[in-house]
Design a protein around this motif. Sequence first.
Motif, PDB file in Angstrom:
ATOM      1  N   PRO A 253       6.224  -0.852   8.328  1.00  0.00           N
ATOM      2  CA  PRO A 253       6.413  -1.607   8.463  1.00  0.00           C
ATOM      3  C   PRO A 253       7.020  -1.260  10.053  1.00  0.00           C
ATOM      4  CG  PRO A 253       7.304  -1.590   6.401  1.00  0.00           C
ATOM      5  CD  PRO A 253       6.515  -0.421   6.795  1.00  0.00           C
ATOM      6  N   GLY A 254       6.562  -2.553  11.235  1.00  0.00           N
ATOM      7  CA  GLY A 254       7.095  -2.078  12.328  1.00  0.00           C
ATOM      8  C   GLY A 254       5.896  -2.154  13.328  1.00  0.00           C
ATOM      9  N   ASP A 255       6.355  -1.640  14.627  1.00  0.00           N
ATOM     10  CA  ASP A 255       5.324  -1.978  15.884  1.00  0.00           C
ATOM     11  C   ASP A 255       5.236  -0.676  15.771  1.00  0.00           C
ATOM     12  OD1 ASP A 255       5.743  -2.397  19.213  1.00  0.00           O
ATOM     13  OD2 ASP A 255       4.148  -2.920  17.706  1.00  0.00           O
ATOM     14  N   GLY A 256       6.161   0.391  15.039  1.00  0.00           N
ATOM     15  CA  GLY A 256       5.525   2.051  16.129  1.00  0.00           C
ATOM     16  C   GLY A 256       5.978   2.591  17.210  1.00  0.00           C
ATOM     17  N   GLU A 257       6.945   1.481  17.649  1.00  0.00           N
ATOM     18  CA  GLU A 257       6.898   1.997  19.800  1.00  0.00           C
ATOM     19  C   GLU A 257       7.772   2.779  18.953  1.00  0.00           C
ATOM     20  OE1 GLU A 257       6.434   1.067  23.967  1.00  0.00           O
ATOM     21  OE2 GLU A 257       5.060  -0.584  21.710  1.00  0.00           O
ATOM     22  N   SER A 258       8.144   3.773  20.281  1.00  0.00           N
ATOM     23  CA  SER A 258       9.658   4.082  20.033  1.00  0.00           C
ATOM     24  C   SER A 258       9.476   4.895  21.246  1.00  0.00           C
ATOM     25  CB  SER A 258       9.419   5.757  19.099  1.00  0.00           C
ATOM     26  OG  SER A 258       8.437   6.526  19.478  1.00  0.00           O
TER      27      SER A 258
ATOM     28  N   PRO B 197       1.460  -1.118  -0.657  1.00  0.00           N
ATOM     29  CA  PRO B 197       0.354   0.391   0.127  1.00  0.00           C
ATOM     30  C   PRO B 197       0.994   1.448   0.258  1.00  0.00           C
ATOM     31  CG  PRO B 197      -0.775  -1.733   1.594  1.00  0.00           C
ATOM     32  CD  PRO B 197       0.475  -1.888   0.863  1.00  0.00           C
ATOM     33  N   VAL B 198       0.456   2.251  -0.548  1.00  0.00           N
ATOM     34  CA  VAL B 198       1.244   3.626  -0.696  1.00  0.00           C
ATOM     35  C   VAL B 198       0.480   4.193   0.069  1.00  0.00           C
ATOM     36  CG1 VAL B 198       1.665   3.183  -3.019  1.00  0.00           C
ATOM     37  CG2 VAL B 198      -0.669   4.237  -2.850  1.00  0.00           C
TER      38      VAL B 198
ATOM     39  N   TRP C  19       3.154  -6.732  16.578  1.00  0.00           N
ATOM     40  CA  TRP C  19       2.886  -6.774  15.591  1.00  0.00           C
ATOM     41  C   TRP C  19       3.900  -6.105  14.112  1.00  0.00           C
ATOM     42  CZ3 TRP C  19      -2.665  -8.055  14.839  1.00  0.00           C
ATOM     43  CH2 TRP C  19      -3.278  -8.327  15.924  1.00  0.00           C
ATOM     44  N   GLU C  20       3.588  -6.901  12.549  1.00  0.00           N
ATOM     45  CA  GLU C  20       4.381  -6.954  12.219  1.00  0.00           C
ATOM     46  C   GLU C  20       4.469  -5.498  11.199  1.00  0.00           C
ATOM     47  OE1 GLU C  20       4.029  -9.838   9.408  1.00  0.00           O
ATOM     48  OE2 GLU C  20       4.702 -11.587  10.360  1.00  0.00           O
ATOM     49  N   SER C  21       3.512  -4.716  11.471  1.00  0.00           N
ATOM     50  CA  SER C  21       2.906  -4.070  11.061  1.00  0.00           C
ATOM     51  C   SER C  21       1.791  -3.102  11.775  1.00  0.00           C
ATOM     52  CB  SER C  21       2.794  -3.556   9.458  1.00  0.00           C
ATOM     53  OG  SER C  21       1.361  -4.024   9.348  1.00  0.00           O
ATOM     54  N   HIS C  22       1.799  -2.009  11.387  1.00  0.00           N
ATOM     55  CA  HIS C  22       0.921  -0.767  12.049  1.00  0.00           C
ATOM     56  C   HIS C  22       0.166   0.558  10.790  1.00  0.00           C
ATOM     57  CE1 HIS C  22       4.481   1.511  12.472  1.00  0.00           C
ATOM     58  NE2 HIS C  22       3.930   3.043  12.452  1.00  0.00           N
ATOM     59  N   VAL C  23      -0.376   0.891  10.819  1.00  0.00           N
ATOM     60  CA  VAL C  23      -1.386   1.898  10.351  1.00  0.00           C
ATOM     61  C   VAL C  23      -1.128   3.521  10.804  1.00  0.00           C
ATOM     62  CG1 VAL C  23      -3.158   2.883   9.469  1.00  0.00           C
ATOM     63  CG2 VAL C  23      -3.043   0.815   9.494  1.00  0.00           C
ATOM     64  N   ARG C  24      -0.923   4.332   9.887  1.00  0.00           N
ATOM     65  CA  ARG C  24      -0.463   5.940  10.502  1.00  0.00           C
ATOM     66  C   ARG C  24      -0.822   7.032   9.609  1.00  0.00           C
ATOM     67  NH1 ARG C  24       5.550   7.079  10.172  1.00  0.00           N
ATOM     68  NH2 ARG C  24       5.345   7.344   8.029  1.00  0.00           N
ATOM     69  N   ILE C  25      -1.614   7.763  10.483  1.00  0.00           N
ATOM     70  CA  ILE C  25      -2.780   8.891   9.944  1.00  0.00           C
ATOM     71  C   ILE C  25      -1.432  10.423  10.270  1.00  0.00           C
ATOM     72  CG2 ILE C  25      -4.617   9.817   9.838  1.00  0.00           C
ATOM     73  CD1 ILE C  25      -6.501   7.235  10.912  1.00  0.00           C
ATOM     74  N   SER C  26      -1.320  10.791   9.518  1.00  0.00           N
ATOM     75  CA  SER C  26      -0.284  11.918   9.486  1.00  0.00           C
ATOM     76  C   SER C  26      -1.134  12.798   9.909  1.00  0.00           C
ATOM     77  CB  SER C  26       0.332  12.254   8.233  1.00  0.00           C
ATOM     78  OG  SER C  26      -0.359  12.983   7.310  1.00  0.00           O
TER      79      SER C  26
ATOM     80  N   VAL D 113      -0.946   7.719  20.281  1.00  0.00           N
ATOM     81  CA  VAL D 113      -0.565   9.527  19.696  1.00  0.00           C
ATOM     82  C   VAL D 113       1.159   8.949  19.458  1.00  0.00           C
ATOM     83  CG1 VAL D 113      -0.714  11.913  20.015  1.00  0.00           C
ATOM     84  CG2 VAL D 113      -2.379  10.815  20.733  1.00  0.00           C
ATOM     85  N   ALA D 114       1.266   9.943  18.126  1.00  0.00           N
ATOM     86  CA  ALA D 114       2.725  10.263  17.753  1.00  0.00           C
ATOM     87  C   ALA D 114       3.327  11.099  17.576  1.00  0.00           C
ATOM     88  CB  ALA D 114       3.795   8.810  17.194  1.00  0.00           C
ATOM     89  N   PRO D 115       4.768  11.693  17.404  1.00  0.00           N
ATOM     90  CA  PRO D 115       5.070  12.987  17.248  1.00  0.00           C
ATOM     91  C   PRO D 115       4.932  13.062  14.967  1.00  0.00           C
ATOM     92  CG  PRO D 115       6.003  12.655  18.859  1.00  0.00           C
ATOM     93  CD  PRO D 115       5.800  11.023  18.116  1.00  0.00           C
ATOM     94  N   HIS D 116       4.909  12.087  14.913  1.00  0.00           N
ATOM     95  CA  HIS D 116       4.165  11.983  13.709  1.00  0.00           C
ATOM     96  C   HIS D 116       3.257  11.468  13.146  1.00  0.00           C
ATOM     97  CE1 HIS D 116       6.144   8.557  14.834  1.00  0.00           C
ATOM     98  NE2 HIS D 116       5.295   7.503  14.042  1.00  0.00           N
ATOM     99  N   GLY D 117       2.593  11.596  13.938  1.00  0.00           N
ATOM    100  CA  GLY D 117       0.925  10.855  13.630  1.00  0.00           C
ATOM    101  C   GLY D 117       0.523  10.684  14.398  1.00  0.00           C
ATOM    102  N   LEU D 118      -0.767  10.032  14.084  1.00  0.00           N
ATOM    103  CA  LEU D 118      -1.612   8.712  15.074  1.00  0.00           C
ATOM    104  C   LEU D 118      -1.835   7.164  14.288  1.00  0.00           C
ATOM    105  CD1 LEU D 118      -3.989   8.660  17.409  1.00  0.00           C
ATOM    106  CD2 LEU D 118      -6.244   8.868  14.973  1.00  0.00           C
ATOM    107  N   LEU D 119      -1.051   7.012  15.236  1.00  0.00           N
ATOM    108  CA  LEU D 119      -1.168   5.388  15.375  1.00  0.00           C
ATOM    109  C   LEU D 119      -1.793   4.662  15.263  1.00  0.00           C
ATOM    110  CD1 LEU D 119       2.967   5.526  16.479  1.00  0.00           C
ATOM    111  CD2 LEU D 119       1.773   5.929  14.376  1.00  0.00           C
ATOM    112  N   ILE D 120      -1.805   3.369  14.758  1.00  0.00           N
ATOM    113  CA  ILE D 120      -3.181   2.220  14.826  1.00  0.00           C
ATOM    114  C   ILE D 120      -2.544   0.709  14.825  1.00  0.00           C
ATOM    115  CG2 ILE D 120      -5.627   2.229  13.752  1.00  0.00           C
ATOM    116  CD1 ILE D 120      -6.298   4.641  12.980  1.00  0.00           C
ATOM    117  N   ARG D 121      -3.114   0.130  15.679  1.00  0.00           N
ATOM    118  CA  ARG D 121      -2.906  -1.420  15.660  1.00  0.00           C
ATOM    119  C   ARG D 121      -4.543  -1.999  15.593  1.00  0.00           C
ATOM    120  NH1 ARG D 121       1.962  -3.025  19.169  1.00  0.00           N
ATOM    121  NH2 ARG D 121       0.939  -3.280  21.235  1.00  0.00           N
ATOM    122  N   PRO D 122      -4.293  -3.661  15.096  1.00  0.00           N
ATOM    123  CA  PRO D 122      -5.179  -4.308  16.405  1.00  0.00           C
ATOM    124  C   PRO D 122      -4.697  -4.608  17.281  1.00  0.00           C
ATOM    125  CG  PRO D 122      -3.969  -5.299  14.161  1.00  0.00           C
ATOM    126  CD  PRO D 122      -3.604  -3.926  13.929  1.00  0.00           C
ATOM    127  N   HIS D 123      -5.808  -5.114  18.332  1.00  0.00           N
ATOM    128  CA  HIS D 123      -5.728  -5.335  20.361  1.00  0.00           C
ATOM    129  C   HIS D 123      -5.908  -6.457  19.708  1.00  0.00           C
ATOM    130  CE1 HIS D 123      -4.645  -5.322  24.221  1.00  0.00           C
ATOM    131  NE2 HIS D 123      -5.418  -5.966  24.003  1.00  0.00           N
TER     132      HIS D 123
END
Length: 1048
Positions: free
Chosen positions: A93-98, A19-20, A75-82, A58-68
Amino acid sequence: MKRLFYKGFKPPIPEDQRPVPFASPRSTNPVAQTHLPPKYTVQPVPHPCPHEHIALLVAPHGLLIRPHATGVKRWESHVRISWGKEYQVEEVPGDGESEDARWIDSVVVYGIVGILSLSSASYLLVISARSEAGAFLSPTHPVYGVKGVTSIPLVEDLARIALNTLASRHSATARPSLLHSDTVNSAAESEDDAREPVDGVTPPRVTFSEDQQVKLLTPLSSREFDLSREGATPSTESSGESTPSSDPFDPTAVAKTLANRLSFWTKFPKRQWPATASETSSLSDERVSVDTATEQESGDPGEAIDSVLAIDQAPGTVEEKHSQLDERVVRECMREFSKGSMYFAYNFDITRSLQHKQEQIAHTKKQNALLANLIPLEENQRLSPSDGKVDYLAEAHQTLPLWRRVDRQFWWNEWLSKPFVDAGLHSYVLPIMQGYYQVSSFDIPREPVEGESGDFARVEYIVVSRRSRNRAGLRYQRRGIDDDAHVANFVETETIVRVEREGISNLFSYVQMRGSIPLFWTQSGYSLKPAPMLSPERTPDQNLGAIKRHFEKTVSRYGPNTAVNLAEQQGKEGVITAAYRDYMAELKAKDAQYVEYDFHAETRGMKYENISKLIDKMQRVFEAQGYLWISNDFVMSQQKGVFRTNCIDCLDRTNVVQSAFARHVLDTQLGAVALFVPLNGGKTETDIVFNDVWANNGDAISRVYAGTSALKGDFTRTGKRDLGGMLNDGMNSLARMYTSTFSDWFCQAVIDYMLGYRTMSVFSEFLLKLQSSDPRDMIRLSRIRAEAIATSVSRILSEGERLLSGWTLYSPVEINTKISRNFEEKVVLLTATAFYIVSYDYTLDKVKMYTRIRLRDITGITKGAYILSPLEEASRDPLQNAGFSISWLNSHQDTRVTSYSVRNSVDLTSPPPSPGLPSTSRRPSGVIPSPSWKGSRLSRMLSNVAVEAASGDTTFVAFKALYIDPARTRRGSGSFAEPADDLAGATNCKEVVDLMVDSIQRACQAVGGGRGVFVTQDDVVSLAEAQKMTSVYTKMEYGLKRLLWLGG
């Protein structure tokens, strides 16, 4: 090719097909697309169902979403809404944890409604509260209702506040959606243990209490907590109720002041831009109460409104205007999705009927058969077994995402979900359907055969109504047909019956539909019962072409149509009925039969039992249509045709006839398996369950179509919320009417935008049109009350019964009480032989309930002051606050109710005990059962209004005269309380009461009653009693509001 149909095959996604990022085109593209492009394709492999729990972070670069999910740590990937109005949705790709974003701080919700892009910001709408509506034929197929929706601004700081508020509001409750992720695992595990047994979700069913006074049959919802703030989704009542008012005012000055000064921007207090989600979810708490602000002792309405407007002036910048407009749009959109008419399921399609699914499977089988000739398929790879058996829970194309399998005309959040669809995030797309869903069950007597035990068979009864989003909207804003052959208020209603006989499961399904008359016609909402009119801009050829295309669509989908028109053949509705009849005759459609049944004429006096004549007339049509019958996994029969029922609104009359049709089909289906409803003269358990389900169904459809109609807030007489519905103030009523009319038209604009039919320009057009409108055109209460009286006379009085007088009076909703928190404006009819008390629905233009009292049974009348509030000087004046109470012997009274079903008389006898329940707690004869607090609105209304007294006891009802402005009456201008002809000489409420009581006394004397001390002079509610009933809290609330909104 063969491997592509194997469910276990999951090929990796190539790098160039991932997905782009998606950028919302809505903010830059002025042309709104209301559908998904046909080029959308997905890989022919199994796709996951929508996620049941979704974590937001909530992250500095966007709202992160993943299933729970419980037990999954990474999780192998997550969704980011800028962030920003020009947002992007992408799978990363990746968990998005920081360090700045830890999933331990995330908040879990039940699903995503979609993204709403507005002028100043974009908002993510999520489901924060849900209710279990019941399982669909299997514990593995639960259906949920949307209870709460929360908006999350795509602005970092505001989104962080919104999620923190969402999580902390109920942090002590062990629910996954109320806690942070660090406690979600254990909480979710305990939730699943508590709510879902190991073998699945237990479907709710109707149960009967040992206390036989309880008649609640609606399945109890799961008690899940609403995550949004308490004011997030104001109910229909909170936004639309109004109370008749009585203080004097100059209508010309009021209209001028409202038209010139009361604009959209004065609705909200000033706030910083943009609004936070917490602010958005509690807007009802922050709104300026115009009605309360006008409760002052000043007699000049212009000064009163100026004092209100001075508190909160219009925003000074374009940015503030956009922010406040967005705030209103977001709240209205949230209200549409959370007012109790939206349903969804995670793992199956609820938008298609059982037969429609079976037809899709049969079509797919033919394709598979052709494919099997080329490439033989293994048995476990076939759609279904080849021995002729069917699985009634199976669906075609199960490898596709859920959003690709649903019927798009019933997918209400398709436009809002488009960003996730475009990004290929199929498991985050949750289709939501508007309509109604209820699961019930009842026992029916049987003669046990071999393999059966017990004298009763359990019957499961399901009603599913699916309301189309095509030509969606409110009652007076959406009528008739459009150029795409879509009609307003199109609803497909399916009834499903499951019963077991001789160890064999039998499943029945029957479908009906309703929809507006398929012609180009309109109906103004500026009066109580406006006449429908054919559109003068449309030619006969256009009408004929539209009706032809409409029936071509419905016939291809449902089979031969039998159109049953319930509208009046004479009077105001006669024009539309005649046109419908003529065009159907000219159409000469082979598969579209037209039948007329003047509901009001045939059931005059609310004798709904006369509908049996229509059923007898349609007997051959029922036999030709049949129904879907699956027995022991074999299809025994299919439905070959459908009834298309309509009146003008496609609400009450339509629901009554549809319930009669459904009951006839139910009896036929039960008879097919040798089950028969006993005819013992009383109400059986089948009758009670059936009427309850259809009453709820009719109420639900009425609420979404007419619940916020053009006149809803103006004329719904259910009482005032703030002060118990007892402050009858003319300026209050005017402000409420203006606000309700404003909200109603604004709601239509939001619906059009929410569904993708219009761009943001719809709100500019709305504001422009509103500012140029004349409020006086919307305020015609004298005509409206006269129409209510005329409608009541035509619906209730028998042929030859002479009407003496008809009035509208303020009265408690309940009988046998003088002081109540809920008042309504009742219609009172005085004939030569009887006295009628009518509960009238000013929103739906219908009689809800009436009680007929013989004049000779009236024992006395008491007249005097009727003071409901001591807070203002005008409300303490006995001349302008007068009323009377009338008492009678109820031994011969007749009470009838619009029950949305065939049986509508109030049964004052005790119903038979439910099978299997002890009969030791039978209530006394003549007492109406009291439903529990979760009953339907109709059931609660019956319990409160119906007379709870044994035969021969005395009952009374209190009436308060509406305010009379003598100066306005002399001028002859339009007024809120234009007196009837027989009250034209009255100059105040006391004189009105004297004239009314005198008319009643003369009528009673004419039939041999009204002798002796018949009329007594005494206060109905004195000033001292009013002061006692006004609590300290109410006085403090009133004083505080005056201080805040009036400056003292």
